[in-house]
Design a protein around this motif. Structure first.
Motif, PDB file in Angstrom:
ATOM      1  N   ILE A  74      10.681  12.168   5.472  1.00 41.54           N
ATOM      2  CA  ILE A  74      10.781  12.273   3.562  1.00 41.54           C
ATOM      3  C   ILE A  74      10.332  11.286   2.559  1.00 41.54           C
ATOM      4  O   ILE A  74      10.094  10.304   3.338  1.00 41.54           O
ATOM      5  CB  ILE A  74      12.887  12.151   3.058  1.00 41.54           C
ATOM      6  CG1 ILE A  74      13.241  11.284   4.130  1.00 41.54           C
ATOM      7  CG2 ILE A  74      13.301  13.017   4.381  1.00 41.54           C
ATOM      8  CD1 ILE A  74      15.042  10.371   3.884  1.00 41.54           C
ATOM      9  N   GLY A  75       9.774  11.492   1.553  1.00 43.86           N
ATOM     10  CA  GLY A  75       9.993  10.508   0.436  1.00 43.86           C
ATOM     11  C   GLY A  75      10.258   9.910   0.095  1.00 43.86           C
ATOM     12  O   GLY A  75      11.841  10.362  -0.178  1.00 43.86           O
ATOM     13  N   ILE A  76      10.430   8.985  -0.072  1.00 44.34           N
ATOM     14  CA  ILE A  76      11.504   7.194  -0.550  1.00 44.34           C
ATOM     15  C   ILE A  76      11.334   6.924  -2.184  1.00 44.34           C
ATOM     16  O   ILE A  76       9.944   7.008  -2.487  1.00 44.34           O
ATOM     17  CB  ILE A  76      10.912   6.724   0.144  1.00 44.34           C
ATOM     18  CG1 ILE A  76      11.861   7.140   2.025  1.00 44.34           C
ATOM     19  CG2 ILE A  76      12.168   5.435  -0.477  1.00 44.34           C
ATOM     20  CD1 ILE A  76      11.662   5.857   2.977  1.00 44.34           C
ATOM     21  N   ARG A  77      11.912   6.949  -3.036  1.00 48.66           N
ATOM     22  CA  ARG A  77      11.572   6.197  -4.631  1.00 48.66           C
ATOM     23  C   ARG A  77      10.932   5.288  -3.921  1.00 48.66           C
ATOM     24  O   ARG A  77      10.552   4.226  -2.806  1.00 48.66           O
ATOM     25  CB  ARG A  77      12.504   5.697  -4.977  1.00 48.66           C
ATOM     26  CG  ARG A  77      13.827   7.016  -5.338  1.00 48.66           C
ATOM     27  CD  ARG A  77      14.699   6.456  -6.247  1.00 48.66           C
ATOM     28  NE  ARG A  77      14.437   5.524  -7.146  1.00 48.66           N
ATOM     29  CZ  ARG A  77      15.784   4.742  -7.654  1.00 48.66           C
ATOM     30  NH1 ARG A  77      16.406   5.252  -7.711  1.00 48.66           N
ATOM     31  NH2 ARG A  77      15.453   3.321  -8.261  1.00 48.66           N
ATOM     32  N   GLN A  78       9.703   5.224  -5.092  1.00 54.51           N
ATOM     33  CA  GLN A  78       8.320   4.301  -5.406  1.00 54.51           C
ATOM     34  C   GLN A  78       9.210   2.775  -5.908  1.00 54.51           C
ATOM     35  O   GLN A  78       8.384   1.817  -4.743  1.00 54.51           O
ATOM     36  CB  GLN A  78       7.736   4.195  -6.083  1.00 54.51           C
ATOM     37  CG  GLN A  78       6.427   5.169  -6.223  1.00 54.51           C
ATOM     38  CD  GLN A  78       5.824   5.226  -4.678  1.00 54.51           C
ATOM     39  OE1 GLN A  78       4.818   4.221  -4.674  1.00 54.51           O
ATOM     40  NE2 GLN A  78       6.284   6.006  -4.065  1.00 54.51           N
ATOM     41  N   ASP A  79      10.426   2.797  -5.462  1.00 51.48           N
ATOM     42  CA  ASP A  79      11.123   1.145  -5.375  1.00 51.48           C
ATOM     43  C   ASP A  79      12.089   0.484  -4.761  1.00 51.48           C
ATOM     44  O   ASP A  79      12.593  -0.217  -4.061  1.00 51.48           O
ATOM     45  CB  ASP A  79      11.597   0.764  -6.713  1.00 51.48           C
ATOM     46  CG  ASP A  79      12.655   1.571  -7.607  1.00 51.48           C
ATOM     47  OD1 ASP A  79      13.302   3.067  -6.677  1.00 51.48           O
ATOM     48  OD2 ASP A  79      13.526   1.548  -8.218  1.00 51.48           O
ATOM     49  N   ASP A 101       1.572  -1.259  -0.131  1.00 53.58           N
ATOM     50  CA  ASP A 101       0.401   0.481  -0.067  1.00 53.58           C
ATOM     51  C   ASP A 101       1.313   0.852  -0.195  1.00 53.58           C
ATOM     52  O   ASP A 101       2.127   1.103  -0.359  1.00 53.58           O
ATOM     53  CB  ASP A 101      -0.875   0.382   1.187  1.00 53.58           C
ATOM     54  CG  ASP A 101      -2.537   1.055   1.077  1.00 53.58           C
ATOM     55  OD1 ASP A 101      -2.297   1.468  -0.169  1.00 53.58           O
ATOM     56  OD2 ASP A 101      -2.988   0.721   1.358  1.00 53.58           O
ATOM     57  N   HIS A 102       0.259   2.231  -0.141  1.00 55.13           N
ATOM     58  CA  HIS A 102       1.080   3.734   0.042  1.00 55.13           C
ATOM     59  C   HIS A 102       0.643   4.139   1.803  1.00 55.13           C
ATOM     60  O   HIS A 102      -0.442   4.014   1.776  1.00 55.13           O
ATOM     61  CB  HIS A 102       0.750   4.455  -1.201  1.00 55.13           C
ATOM     62  CG  HIS A 102       1.576   3.438  -2.323  1.00 55.13           C
ATOM     63  ND1 HIS A 102       0.569   3.187  -3.215  1.00 55.13           N
ATOM     64  CD2 HIS A 102       2.701   3.745  -2.810  1.00 55.13           C
ATOM     65  CE1 HIS A 102       2.036   2.515  -4.108  1.00 55.13           C
ATOM     66  NE2 HIS A 102       2.768   2.948  -3.245  1.00 55.13           N
ATOM     67  N   TYR A 103       1.554   4.970   2.387  1.00 54.98           N
ATOM     68  CA  TYR A 103       1.897   5.974   3.053  1.00 54.98           C
ATOM     69  C   TYR A 103       0.533   7.168   2.697  1.00 54.98           C
ATOM     70  O   TYR A 103       1.503   7.946   1.208  1.00 54.98           O
ATOM     71  CB  TYR A 103       2.493   6.263   3.906  1.00 54.98           C
ATOM     72  CG  TYR A 103       3.001   5.317   4.562  1.00 54.98           C
ATOM     73  CD1 TYR A 103       2.991   4.725   6.304  1.00 54.98           C
ATOM     74  CD2 TYR A 103       4.154   4.280   4.176  1.00 54.98           C
ATOM     75  CE1 TYR A 103       3.364   3.732   6.782  1.00 54.98           C
ATOM     76  CE2 TYR A 103       4.543   3.869   5.085  1.00 54.98           C
ATOM     77  CZ  TYR A 103       4.259   3.344   6.598  1.00 54.98           C
ATOM     78  OH  TYR A 103       4.752   2.269   6.745  1.00 54.98           O
ATOM     79  N   GLU A 104      -0.091   8.159   3.182  1.00 54.14           N
ATOM     80  CA  GLU A 104      -1.175   9.177   3.160  1.00 54.14           C
ATOM     81  C   GLU A 104      -0.646  10.056   2.751  1.00 54.14           C
ATOM     82  O   GLU A 104      -0.811  10.971   1.122  1.00 54.14           O
ATOM     83  CB  GLU A 104      -2.101   9.000   3.256  1.00 54.14           C
ATOM     84  CG  GLU A 104      -3.481  10.061   2.502  1.00 54.14           C
ATOM     85  CD  GLU A 104      -4.598  10.330   3.224  1.00 54.14           C
ATOM     86  OE1 GLU A 104      -5.434  11.417   3.705  1.00 54.14           O
ATOM     87  OE2 GLU A 104      -5.034   8.721   3.277  1.00 54.14           O
ATOM     88  N   ASP A 105       0.433  10.466   3.019  1.00 58.26           N
ATOM     89  CA  ASP A 105       0.985  11.732   3.565  1.00 58.26           C
ATOM     90  C   ASP A 105       2.529  12.680   2.173  1.00 58.26           C
ATOM     91  O   ASP A 105       1.861  12.940   1.907  1.00 58.26           O
ATOM     92  CB  ASP A 105       1.444  12.064   4.371  1.00 58.26           C
ATOM     93  CG  ASP A 105       2.666  11.399   5.493  1.00 58.26           C
ATOM     94  OD1 ASP A 105       2.690   9.790   4.600  1.00 58.26           O
ATOM     95  OD2 ASP A 105       3.050  11.565   6.499  1.00 58.26           O
ATOM     96  N   ASN A 106       3.149  10.969   2.243  1.00 60.91           N
ATOM     97  CA  ASN A 106       3.900  11.030   1.497  1.00 60.91           C
ATOM     98  C   ASN A 106       4.203  10.162  -0.300  1.00 60.91           C
ATOM     99  O   ASN A 106       4.714  10.425  -0.932  1.00 60.91           O
ATOM    100  CB  ASN A 106       5.322  11.355   2.249  1.00 60.91           C
ATOM    101  CG  ASN A 106       5.859  10.420   2.727  1.00 60.91           C
ATOM    102  OD1 ASN A 106       5.198   8.995   2.548  1.00 60.91           O
ATOM    103  ND2 ASN A 106       6.718  10.378   3.487  1.00 60.91           N
ATOM    104  N   ASN A 107       3.217   8.788   0.224  1.00 61.65           N
ATOM    105  CA  ASN A 107       2.642   8.213  -0.334  1.00 61.65           C
ATOM    106  C   ASN A 107       4.260   7.085  -0.622  1.00 61.65           C
ATOM    107  O   ASN A 107       4.373   6.274  -1.751  1.00 61.65           O
ATOM    108  CB  ASN A 107       2.783   8.294  -2.239  1.00 61.65           C
ATOM    109  CG  ASN A 107       2.156   7.953  -2.778  1.00 61.65           C
ATOM    110  OD1 ASN A 107       1.057   6.936  -2.955  1.00 61.65           O
ATOM    111  ND2 ASN A 107       2.656   7.194  -4.417  1.00 61.65           N
ATOM    112  N   ASN A 108       5.089   7.439   0.220  1.00 57.03           N
ATOM    113  CA  ASN A 108       5.938   6.086   0.250  1.00 57.03           C
ATOM    114  C   ASN A 108       5.738   4.767   0.399  1.00 57.03           C
ATOM    115  O   ASN A 108       3.833   4.440   1.206  1.00 57.03           O
ATOM    116  CB  ASN A 108       6.678   6.156   2.075  1.00 57.03           C
ATOM    117  CG  ASN A 108       7.770   7.241   1.875  1.00 57.03           C
ATOM    118  OD1 ASN A 108       8.432   7.294   0.538  1.00 57.03           O
ATOM    119  ND2 ASN A 108       7.827   8.364   2.935  1.00 57.03           N
ATOM    120  N   VAL A 109       6.042   3.935   0.170  1.00 57.47           N
ATOM    121  CA  VAL A 109       5.461   2.431   0.086  1.00 57.47           C
ATOM    122  C   VAL A 109       5.269   2.058   1.069  1.00 57.47           C
ATOM    123  O   VAL A 109       6.107   2.418   2.156  1.00 57.47           O
ATOM    124  CB  VAL A 109       5.813   1.366  -0.895  1.00 57.47           C
ATOM    125  CG1 VAL A 109       5.634  -0.123  -0.703  1.00 57.47           C
ATOM    126  CG2 VAL A 109       6.097   2.033  -2.411  1.00 57.47           C
TER     127      VAL A 109
END
Length: 108
Positions: A48-53, A15-23
């Motif tokens: 901080i945001g992390i790349r989606q992979d 899934d993804h975290y809502e606030d920063n879209n981290n996996v």
């Protein structure tokens, strides 16, 4: 995609975290009937945001050893590529495997 945690066969949920879209990764187990029981949340959200992979793994406290479980299940690669401070702990950052990226892509 499955993983074994504490002798329990679990389903790996992306899934993804809502606030920063981290996996986000959770391990669930089917209960009798159709309901799912949350067994563990393997990731931790960071400031901080992390790349989606990539994922930040919570490997402390009740999650001690979760990295090994996810590596054996083919969810994350064997080597961490970084670390992010999280309060008084540090989350290791791991790349997702190709298989995990494919499963995550198909579940969106």
């Amino acid at each position: 995609m499955n993983a074994v945690l504490n002798k329990k066969e679990c389903t790996v949920i992306f899934d993804h975290y809502e606030d920063n879209n981290n996996v986000a990764i959770q391990l669930t187990k089917k209960r009798r009937g159709q309901s799912e029981e949350l067994v563990a949340t393997a990731t931790v959200n960071t400031s901080i945001g992390i790349r989606q992979d990539y994922v930040a793994i919570k490997g402390w406290s009740e999650n001690t050893g979760i990295e090994k479980v996810l590596i054996e299940a083919g969810v994350i690669c064997e080597e961490a590529v970084g670390a992010i401070p999280c309060g008084m702990a540090v989350a290791k950052v791991f790349p997702l495997t190709e298989e995990a990226k494919e499963v995550m892509k198909n579940n969106q």
